[in-house]
Design a protein around this motif. Structure first.
Motif, mmCIF file in Angstrom:
data_model
loop_
_atom_site.group_PDB
_atom_site.id
_atom_site.type_symbol
_atom_site.label_atom_id
_atom_site.label_comp_id
_atom_site.label_asym_id
_atom_site.label_seq_id
_atom_site.Cartn_x
_atom_site.Cartn_y
_atom_site.Cartn_z
ATOM 1 N N LYS A 1 0.834 -1.192 0.000
ATOM 2 C CA LYS A 1 0.000 0.000 0.000
ATOM 3 C C LYS A 1 0.875 1.251 0.000
ATOM 4 O O LYS A 1 1.717 1.431 0.866
ATOM 5 C CB LYS A 1 -0.924 -0.004 1.232
ATOM 6 N N GLY A 2 0.641 2.124 -1.011
ATOM 7 C CA GLY A 2 1.427 3.347 -1.152
ATOM 8 C C GLY A 2 1.054 4.390 -0.140
ATOM 9 O O GLY A 2 0.229 4.142 0.755
ATOM 10 N N PRO A 3 1.679 5.568 -0.183
ATOM 11 C CA PRO A 3 2.566 6.042 -1.263
ATOM 12 C C PRO A 3 3.912 5.301 -1.252
ATOM 13 O O PRO A 3 4.340 4.790 -0.234
ATOM 14 C CB PRO A 3 2.752 7.525 -0.945
ATOM 15 N N PHE A 4 4.562 5.308 -2.412
ATOM 16 C CA PHE A 4 5.774 4.531 -2.598
ATOM 17 C C PHE A 4 7.035 5.401 -2.598
ATOM 18 O O PHE A 4 8.075 4.990 -3.109
ATOM 19 C CB PHE A 4 5.680 3.742 -3.903
ATOM 20 N N SER A 5 6.923 6.592 -1.989
ATOM 21 C CA SER A 5 8.093 7.476 -1.887
ATOM 22 C C SER A 5 8.994 7.071 -0.732
ATOM 23 O O SER A 5 10.103 7.572 -0.590
ATOM 24 C CB SER A 5 7.638 8.925 -1.704
ATOM 25 N N SER A 6 8.535 6.165 0.130
ATOM 26 C CA SER A 6 9.354 5.616 1.211
ATOM 27 C C SER A 6 9.162 4.108 1.229
ATOM 28 O O SER A 6 8.363 3.561 0.461
ATOM 29 C CB SER A 6 8.959 6.231 2.563
ATOM 30 N N VAL A 7 9.907 3.434 2.093
ATOM 31 C CA VAL A 7 9.833 1.971 2.145
ATOM 32 C C VAL A 7 8.412 1.524 2.509
ATOM 33 O O VAL A 7 7.805 2.035 3.448
ATOM 34 C CB VAL A 7 10.833 1.419 3.172
ATOM 35 N N VAL A 8 7.884 0.578 1.764
ATOM 36 C CA VAL A 8 6.566 -0.005 2.033
ATOM 37 C C VAL A 8 6.769 -1.464 2.420
ATOM 38 O O VAL A 8 7.400 -2.227 1.680
ATOM 39 C CB VAL A 8 5.637 0.101 0.811
ATOM 40 N N THR A 9 6.259 -1.834 3.589
ATOM 41 C CA THR A 9 6.491 -3.180 4.115
ATOM 42 C C THR A 9 5.193 -3.968 4.205
ATOM 43 O O THR A 9 4.161 -3.437 4.615
ATOM 44 C CB THR A 9 7.119 -3.107 5.520
ATOM 45 N N ARG B 1 6.241 -3.102 -12.677
ATOM 46 C CA ARG B 1 5.631 -3.769 -11.526
ATOM 47 C C ARG B 1 4.844 -5.007 -11.927
ATOM 48 O O ARG B 1 4.612 -5.896 -11.111
ATOM 49 C CB ARG B 1 4.720 -2.798 -10.776
ATOM 50 N N SER B 2 4.416 -5.056 -13.165
ATOM 51 C CA SER B 2 3.657 -6.224 -13.624
ATOM 52 C C SER B 2 4.511 -7.487 -13.636
ATOM 53 O O SER B 2 3.994 -8.600 -13.715
ATOM 54 C CB SER B 2 3.090 -5.968 -15.026
ATOM 55 N N VAL C 1 0.482 -7.012 -5.530
ATOM 56 C CA VAL C 1 -0.582 -6.036 -5.740
ATOM 57 C C VAL C 1 -0.113 -4.711 -5.165
ATOM 58 O O VAL C 1 0.326 -4.646 -4.008
ATOM 59 C CB VAL C 1 -1.896 -6.476 -5.066
ATOM 60 N N PHE C 2 -0.202 -3.636 -5.937
ATOM 61 C CA PHE C 2 0.253 -2.311 -5.514
ATOM 62 C C PHE C 2 -0.947 -1.372 -5.441
ATOM 63 O O PHE C 2 -1.545 -1.039 -6.477
ATOM 64 C CB PHE C 2 1.301 -1.766 -6.483
ATOM 65 N N ALA C 3 -1.316 -0.977 -4.244
ATOM 66 C CA ALA C 3 -2.446 -0.073 -4.037
ATOM 67 C C ALA C 3 -1.897 1.318 -3.781
ATOM 68 O O ALA C 3 -1.296 1.582 -2.734
ATOM 69 C CB ALA C 3 -3.296 -0.544 -2.860
ATOM 70 N N ASP C 4 -2.085 2.213 -4.751
ATOM 71 C CA ASP C 4 -1.564 3.565 -4.627
ATOM 72 C C ASP C 4 -2.482 4.406 -3.749
ATOM 73 O O ASP C 4 -3.590 4.011 -3.415
ATOM 74 C CB ASP C 4 -1.415 4.199 -6.014
ATOM 75 N N SER D 1 0.494 -7.678 -10.605
ATOM 76 C CA SER D 1 1.490 -8.308 -11.455
ATOM 77 C C SER D 1 0.766 -9.224 -12.433
ATOM 78 O O SER D 1 -0.222 -9.870 -12.096
ATOM 79 C CB SER D 1 2.493 -9.095 -10.605
ATOM 80 N N SER D 2 1.254 -9.261 -13.633
ATOM 81 C CA SER D 2 0.567 -9.974 -14.706
ATOM 82 C C SER D 2 0.748 -11.476 -14.601
ATOM 83 O O SER D 2 1.824 -11.971 -14.254
ATOM 84 C CB SER D 2 1.097 -9.488 -16.053
ATOM 85 N N ASP D 3 -0.330 -12.199 -14.892
ATOM 86 C CA ASP D 3 -0.245 -13.660 -14.890
ATOM 87 C C ASP D 3 0.454 -14.191 -16.135
ATOM 88 O O ASP D 3 1.098 -15.237 -16.114
ATOM 89 C CB ASP D 3 -1.648 -14.272 -14.814
ATOM 90 N N ASP D 4 0.324 -13.443 -17.247
ATOM 91 C CA ASP D 4 0.864 -13.959 -18.496
ATOM 92 C C ASP D 4 2.220 -13.358 -18.854
ATOM 93 O O ASP D 4 2.724 -13.539 -19.956
ATOM 94 C CB ASP D 4 -0.115 -13.687 -19.646
ATOM 95 N N ALA D 5 2.802 -12.603 -17.909
ATOM 96 C CA ALA D 5 4.130 -12.036 -18.180
ATOM 97 C C ALA D 5 5.147 -13.165 -18.272
ATOM 98 O O ALA D 5 5.179 -14.055 -17.433
ATOM 99 C CB ALA D 5 4.518 -11.061 -17.075
ATOM 100 N N SER D 6 5.961 -13.102 -19.286
ATOM 101 C CA SER D 6 6.944 -14.169 -19.496
ATOM 102 C C SER D 6 8.183 -13.887 -18.667
ATOM 103 O O SER D 6 9.210 -13.461 -19.168
ATOM 104 C CB SER D 6 7.321 -14.248 -20.981
ATOM 105 N N ILE D 7 8.049 -14.132 -17.368
ATOM 106 C CA ILE D 7 9.151 -13.810 -16.467
ATOM 107 C C ILE D 7 9.939 -15.055 -16.072
ATOM 108 O O ILE D 7 10.947 -14.959 -15.396
ATOM 109 C CB ILE D 7 8.625 -13.094 -15.204
ATOM 110 N N GLY D 8 9.464 -16.210 -16.430
ATOM 111 C CA GLY D 8 10.247 -17.425 -16.254
ATOM 112 C C GLY D 8 10.656 -17.700 -14.830
ATOM 113 O O GLY D 8 11.829 -17.850 -14.543
ATOM 114 N N ILE D 9 9.715 -17.763 -13.922
ATOM 115 C CA ILE D 9 10.043 -18.094 -12.537
ATOM 116 C C ILE D 9 10.530 -19.540 -12.492
ATOM 117 O O ILE D 9 9.824 -20.465 -12.884
ATOM 118 C CB ILE D 9 8.812 -17.929 -11.636
ATOM 119 N N THR D 10 11.735 -19.735 -12.018
ATOM 120 C CA THR D 10 12.318 -21.074 -12.017
ATOM 121 C C THR D 10 13.398 -21.165 -10.959
ATOM 122 O O THR D 10 13.808 -20.167 -10.387
ATOM 123 C CB THR D 10 12.917 -21.403 -13.397
#
Length: 262
Positions: free
Chosen positions: A19-27, A82-83, A123-126, A134-143
């Motif tokens: 949850k933003g804002p993202f100008s500082s560390v978000v935990t 971010r996707s 999930v990023f809530a501004d 984050s996209s389900d179909d992004a070809s990021i190759g998690i392995t």
């Protein structure tokens, strides 16, 4: 051969919300629970190791125990990638004699057929309630392989930012954004310095007042030791002297009168 099913219970189970804002560390936090009667080793990986700190990013959970993992998103204005942000939790059942120092080598030696894993989206809530998934179909190759793919999940931790976060002690970051915690700390230091100065002035005043009262006490003590005779005592002494003189005069007159008569 298919991987074994994840034995750890994850909370949340499928996505991490920042949850933003993202100008500082978000935990955000991820809780790992071990429902079994054996030790379970775990390791947390991400597709964006330079943008996150994970504390701890690996460890051993005792039987029926749990571990809270803090995931810290570093300050950034970049939202385009971010996707592609995802996380994966790997786990492995361990023998009793396996220690934390041996965990990394043990998990590497176990191979894909014994490692269990769970994948989590981000999930990023501004601040304006805009939500980015984050996209389900992004070809990021998690392995788990190490074939050099730049999108492979990594346990390498980025340099933490200046903003302290729960469960970590970050040191430096590429961002120059001052944190709220740092400003609060500086304010408290200034207040303590002002308070110290005030106490020093009060202490100086009390010391001066103590010396003055001590001097008054010594002066009064000296006056008591050598008192001045009161006026009433002086008057009494004068009366006694006059009476003696009158008696002497009477005696002299009596002597002359007696001599003349005879």
């Amino acid at each position: 051969m298919s991987r074994p099913q994840q034995i750890l219970d994850l909370d949340p189970s499928d996505e991490l919300v920042f949850k933003g804002p993202f100008s500082s560390v978000v935990t955000t936090s991820l809780t790992l629970k071990n429902p079994t009667n054996e030790k379970i080793g775990f390791k947390v990986k991400t597709t964006a190791p330079k943008q996150y700190c994970v504390r701890p990013n690996s460890g051993i959970i005792p039987p029926h125990g749990e571990q809270i993992v803090s995931v810290m998103l570093q300050p950034t204005d970049e939202v385009s990638d971010r996707s592609k942000h995802k996380f994966m939790v790997q786990s492995l059942g361990l023998e009793e004699d396996v220690s934390v120092d041996d965990l990394d080598a043990t998990m590497r030696a176990a191979g894909k057929t014994k490692l269990m894993d769970s994948k989590l989206k981000c999930v990023f809530a501004d601040g304006d309630q805009t939500v980015y998934h984050s996209s389900d179909d992004a070809s990021i190759g998690i392995t788990n392989s190490s074939d050099g793919d730049s999108n492979i999940l990594s346990t390498e931790e980025p340099a933490p930012s200046l903003q302290p976060t729960a469960g970590s002690t970050p040191s430096h970051s590429n961002t120059s954004q001052p944190s709220i915690e740092s400003e609060k700390a500086e304010s408290e230091v200034r207040m303590l310095r002002e308070r110290t100065k005030t106490l020093a002035e009060e202490n100086k005043f009390l010391k001066t007042e103590t010396d003055r009262l001590k001097q008054q006490f010594l002066t009064r003590t000296t006056s008591v030791k050598s008192p001045i005779r009161p006026a009433s005592q002086q008057n009494q002494s004068s009366l006694n002297l006059v009476a003696v003189l009158l008696i002497l005069v009477a005696l002299v007159l009596g002597y002359f009168v007696g001599t003349y008569v005879s």
